[in-house]
Design a protein around this motif. Structure first.
Motif, PDB file in Angstrom:
ATOM      1  N   VAL A   2       0.840  -1.197   0.000  1.00 14.70           N
ATOM      2  CA  VAL A   2       0.000   0.000   0.000  1.00 14.70           C
ATOM      3  C   VAL A   2       0.875   1.246   0.000  1.00 14.70           C
ATOM      4  CG1 VAL A   2      -1.695   1.304   1.344  1.00 14.70           C
ATOM      5  CG2 VAL A   2      -1.952  -1.165   1.095  1.00 14.70           C
ATOM      6  N   LYS A   3       1.916   1.233   0.830  1.00 15.83           N
ATOM      7  CA  LYS A   3       2.811   2.397   0.888  1.00 15.83           C
ATOM      8  C   LYS A   3       3.561   2.568  -0.442  1.00 15.83           C
ATOM      9  CE  LYS A   3       6.197   4.660   3.740  1.00 15.83           C
ATOM     10  NZ  LYS A   3       6.946   4.653   4.985  1.00 15.83           N
ATOM     11  N   ARG A   4       3.965   1.456  -1.061  1.00 16.77           N
ATOM     12  CA  ARG A   4       4.656   1.536  -2.347  1.00 16.77           C
ATOM     13  C   ARG A   4       3.756   2.165  -3.401  1.00 16.77           C
ATOM     14  NH1 ARG A   4       7.362  -3.742  -4.635  1.00 16.77           N
ATOM     15  NH2 ARG A   4       8.696  -3.304  -2.872  1.00 16.77           N
ATOM     16  N   TYR A   5       2.479   1.753  -3.422  1.00 17.60           N
ATOM     17  CA  TYR A   5       1.534   2.339  -4.376  1.00 17.60           C
ATOM     18  C   TYR A   5       1.345   3.827  -4.109  1.00 17.60           C
ATOM     19  CZ  TYR A   5       0.271  -2.470  -5.646  1.00 17.60           C
ATOM     20  OH  TYR A   5       0.288  -3.769  -6.072  1.00 17.60           O
ATOM     21  N   MET A  47      -3.215  10.310 -15.171  1.00 16.11           N
ATOM     22  CA  MET A  47      -4.194   9.216 -15.172  1.00 16.11           C
ATOM     23  C   MET A  47      -3.541   7.840 -15.113  1.00 16.11           C
ATOM     24  SD  MET A  47      -6.982  10.711 -14.903  1.00 16.11           S
ATOM     25  CE  MET A  47      -8.017   9.281 -15.020  1.00 16.11           C
ATOM     26  N   MET A  48      -2.579   7.589 -15.995  1.00 17.38           N
ATOM     27  CA  MET A  48      -1.960   6.264 -16.070  1.00 17.38           C
ATOM     28  C   MET A  48      -0.854   6.080 -15.034  1.00 17.38           C
ATOM     29  SD  MET A  48      -3.910   5.122 -18.339  1.00 17.38           S
ATOM     30  CE  MET A  48      -3.245   3.481 -18.491  1.00 17.38           C
ATOM     31  N   GLY A  49      -0.446   7.141 -14.399  1.00 20.82           N
ATOM     32  CA  GLY A  49       0.551   7.068 -13.341  1.00 20.82           C
ATOM     33  C   GLY A  49      -0.085   7.282 -11.984  1.00 20.82           C
ATOM     34  N   MET A  50      -0.353   8.533 -11.640  1.00 24.02           N
ATOM     35  CA  MET A  50      -0.841   8.866 -10.303  1.00 24.02           C
ATOM     36  C   MET A  50      -2.186   8.215  -9.978  1.00 24.02           C
ATOM     37  SD  MET A  50      -1.837  12.538  -8.649  1.00 24.02           S
ATOM     38  CE  MET A  50      -3.475  12.469  -9.334  1.00 24.02           C
ATOM     39  N   PHE A  51      -3.186   8.449 -10.799  1.00 29.38           N
ATOM     40  CA  PHE A  51      -4.519   7.927 -10.523  1.00 29.38           C
ATOM     41  C   PHE A  51      -4.514   6.394 -10.505  1.00 29.38           C
ATOM     42  CE2 PHE A  51      -8.913   6.801 -11.711  1.00 29.38           C
ATOM     43  CZ  PHE A  51      -9.594   7.445 -10.687  1.00 29.38           C
ATOM     44  N   PHE A  52      -3.806   5.777 -11.447  1.00 28.53           N
ATOM     45  CA  PHE A  52      -3.704   4.323 -11.527  1.00 28.53           C
ATOM     46  C   PHE A  52      -3.182   3.741 -10.220  1.00 28.53           C
ATOM     47  CE2 PHE A  52      -1.059   0.592 -12.534  1.00 28.53           C
ATOM     48  CZ  PHE A  52      -2.011  -0.245 -13.084  1.00 28.53           C
ATOM     49  N   PHE A  53      -2.100   4.306  -9.676  1.00 27.87           N
ATOM     50  CA  PHE A  53      -1.520   3.766  -8.452  1.00 27.87           C
ATOM     51  C   PHE A  53      -2.363   4.110  -7.219  1.00 27.87           C
ATOM     52  CE2 PHE A  53       2.205   3.282 -11.188  1.00 27.87           C
ATOM     53  CZ  PHE A  53       2.488   1.952 -10.910  1.00 27.87           C
ATOM     54  N   LEU A  54      -3.085   5.211  -7.249  1.00 28.95           N
ATOM     55  CA  LEU A  54      -4.019   5.484  -6.152  1.00 28.95           C
ATOM     56  C   LEU A  54      -5.131   4.444  -6.121  1.00 28.95           C
ATOM     57  CD1 LEU A  54      -4.367   9.382  -6.233  1.00 28.95           C
ATOM     58  CD2 LEU A  54      -3.237   7.981  -4.495  1.00 28.95           C
ATOM     59  N   VAL A  55      -5.642   4.076  -7.290  1.00 30.97           N
ATOM     60  CA  VAL A  55      -6.688   3.047  -7.362  1.00 30.97           C
ATOM     61  C   VAL A  55      -6.128   1.704  -6.908  1.00 30.97           C
ATOM     62  CG1 VAL A  55      -8.165   1.749  -8.945  1.00 30.97           C
ATOM     63  CG2 VAL A  55      -8.060   4.236  -9.110  1.00 30.97           C
ATOM     64  N   LEU A  56      -4.909   1.366  -7.347  1.00 30.96           N
ATOM     65  CA  LEU A  56      -4.296   0.116  -6.899  1.00 30.96           C
ATOM     66  C   LEU A  56      -4.118   0.099  -5.389  1.00 30.96           C
ATOM     67  CD1 LEU A  56      -1.502  -0.858  -9.464  1.00 30.96           C
ATOM     68  CD2 LEU A  56      -3.723  -1.918  -9.110  1.00 30.96           C
ATOM     69  N   MET A  57      -3.771   1.236  -4.805  1.00 30.62           N
ATOM     70  CA  MET A  57      -3.616   1.326  -3.363  1.00 30.62           C
ATOM     71  C   MET A  57      -4.931   0.978  -2.660  1.00 30.62           C
ATOM     72  SD  MET A  57      -2.426   4.611  -1.096  1.00 30.62           S
ATOM     73  CE  MET A  57      -3.950   5.501  -1.379  1.00 30.62           C
ATOM     74  N   LEU A  58      -6.020   1.531  -3.145  1.00 34.38           N
ATOM     75  CA  LEU A  58      -7.324   1.242  -2.541  1.00 34.38           C
ATOM     76  C   LEU A  58      -7.726  -0.216  -2.746  1.00 34.38           C
ATOM     77  CD1 LEU A  58      -9.225   4.486  -3.584  1.00 34.38           C
ATOM     78  CD2 LEU A  58      -8.295   3.913  -1.323  1.00 34.38           C
ATOM     79  N   LEU A  59      -7.467  -0.742  -3.927  1.00 35.25           N
ATOM     80  CA  LEU A  59      -7.792  -2.139  -4.196  1.00 35.25           C
ATOM     81  C   LEU A  59      -6.935  -3.089  -3.356  1.00 35.25           C
ATOM     82  CD1 LEU A  59      -8.245  -1.965  -8.064  1.00 35.25           C
ATOM     83  CD2 LEU A  59     -10.040  -2.366  -6.360  1.00 35.25           C
ATOM     84  N   LYS A 130      -5.477 -10.549 -11.670  1.00 38.26           N
ATOM     85  CA  LYS A 130      -5.014 -10.768 -10.295  1.00 38.26           C
ATOM     86  C   LYS A 130      -5.978 -10.138  -9.288  1.00 38.26           C
ATOM     87  CE  LYS A 130      -1.342 -12.535  -8.477  1.00 38.26           C
ATOM     88  NZ  LYS A 130      -1.211 -13.976  -8.349  1.00 38.26           N
ATOM     89  N   ILE A 131      -6.477  -8.951  -9.606  1.00 36.00           N
ATOM     90  CA  ILE A 131      -7.442  -8.290  -8.725  1.00 36.00           C
ATOM     91  C   ILE A 131      -8.732  -9.098  -8.669  1.00 36.00           C
ATOM     92  CG2 ILE A 131      -8.898  -6.239  -8.460  1.00 36.00           C
ATOM     93  CD1 ILE A 131      -6.466  -4.660  -9.716  1.00 36.00           C
ATOM     94  N   LYS A 132      -9.156  -9.612  -9.814  1.00 36.84           N
ATOM     95  CA  LYS A 132     -10.364 -10.442  -9.861  1.00 36.84           C
ATOM     96  C   LYS A 132     -10.194 -11.680  -8.988  1.00 36.84           C
ATOM     97  CE  LYS A 132     -13.204 -13.151 -12.986  1.00 36.84           C
ATOM     98  NZ  LYS A 132     -13.310 -13.727 -14.318  1.00 36.84           N
ATOM     99  N   LYS A 133      -9.028 -12.301  -9.066  1.00 38.56           N
ATOM    100  CA  LYS A 133      -8.745 -13.478  -8.239  1.00 38.56           C
ATOM    101  C   LYS A 133      -8.773 -13.111  -6.758  1.00 38.56           C
ATOM    102  CE  LYS A 133      -5.337 -17.162  -7.737  1.00 38.56           C
ATOM    103  NZ  LYS A 133      -4.037 -17.653  -8.200  1.00 38.56           N
ATOM    104  N   GLY A 134      -8.171 -11.970  -6.415  1.00 41.31           N
ATOM    105  CA  GLY A 134      -8.179 -11.508  -5.030  1.00 41.31           C
ATOM    106  C   GLY A 134      -9.566 -11.169  -4.532  1.00 41.31           C
ATOM    107  N   ALA A 135     -10.376 -10.594  -5.420  1.00 45.95           N
ATOM    108  CA  ALA A 135     -11.754 -10.249  -5.043  1.00 45.95           C
ATOM    109  C   ALA A 135     -12.578 -11.517  -4.853  1.00 45.95           C
ATOM    110  CB  ALA A 135     -12.394  -9.372  -6.117  1.00 45.95           C
ATOM    111  N   GLY A 136     -12.308 -12.549  -5.666  1.00 44.80           N
ATOM    112  CA  GLY A 136     -13.011 -13.825  -5.525  1.00 44.80           C
ATOM    113  C   GLY A 136     -12.650 -14.527  -4.231  1.00 44.80           C
ATOM    114  N   ALA A 137     -11.422 -14.361  -3.772  1.00 44.37           N
ATOM    115  CA  ALA A 137     -10.974 -14.979  -2.522  1.00 44.37           C
ATOM    116  C   ALA A 137     -11.658 -14.352  -1.311  1.00 44.37           C
ATOM    117  CB  ALA A 137      -9.458 -14.865  -2.402  1.00 44.37           C
TER     118      ALA A 137
END
Length: 139
Positions: A2-5, A47-59, A130-137
């Motif tokens: 999370v911190k890396r993202y 969008m493809m840098g900052m926003f993308f990694f903010l969304v990954l952080m939340l996910l 990978k996110i889909k797999k994590g969400a399914g778990a």
């Protein structure tokens, strides 16, 4: 992770702002008033840098999907983003300078950006799986 993202979002946010200022000042300094690819670097990095990694952080906080494979995909994603940025920069500089490009050089610059987009696209699909797999778990 999370911190890396969060750190990556910060880096790409700053990068986006730098390219925004560069675009504005460089075109003003060069007395250029037309359209240039330099203008899209700012939004691509936001969008493809900052926003993308903010969304990954939340996910990541929700699904804990990150592992070694995700780390490798993100390295390739960032490589693709920066290759795309380099293509935009090369194209934009030649547009502002009014450089006449040969067909081969013109195609090469487009190819550079295309390779970056392909790398980002493939990694994006891998991350979504990978996110889909994590969400399914979680269920």
């Amino acid at each position: 992770m999370v911190k890396r993202y969060a750190n990556l979002a910060l880096v790409y946010g700053i990068t986006a702002m730098v390219f925004g200022v560069f675009y504005r000042e460089f075109t003003k300094f060069s007395d250029f008033t037309g359209r240039t690819n330099l203008s899209v670097m700012h939004t691509h990095y936001f969008m493809m840098g900052m926003f993308f990694f903010l969304v990954l952080m939340l996910l990541e906080k929700s699904f804990c999907f990150s592992d070694k494979g995700v780390g490798r995909s993100l390295i390739i994603y960032q490589l693709g983003l920066n290759i795309t940025g380099a293509g935009f920069l090369m194209r934009g500089l030649t547009q502002v300078w009014g450089t006449e490009l040969s067909k081969g050089l013109d195609a090469s610059i487009s190819g550079v950006s295309g390779i970056g987009h392909i790398l980002m696209g493939v990694c994006l699909v891998l991350l979504l799986l990978k996110i889909k797999k994590g969400a399914g778990a979680e269920e």
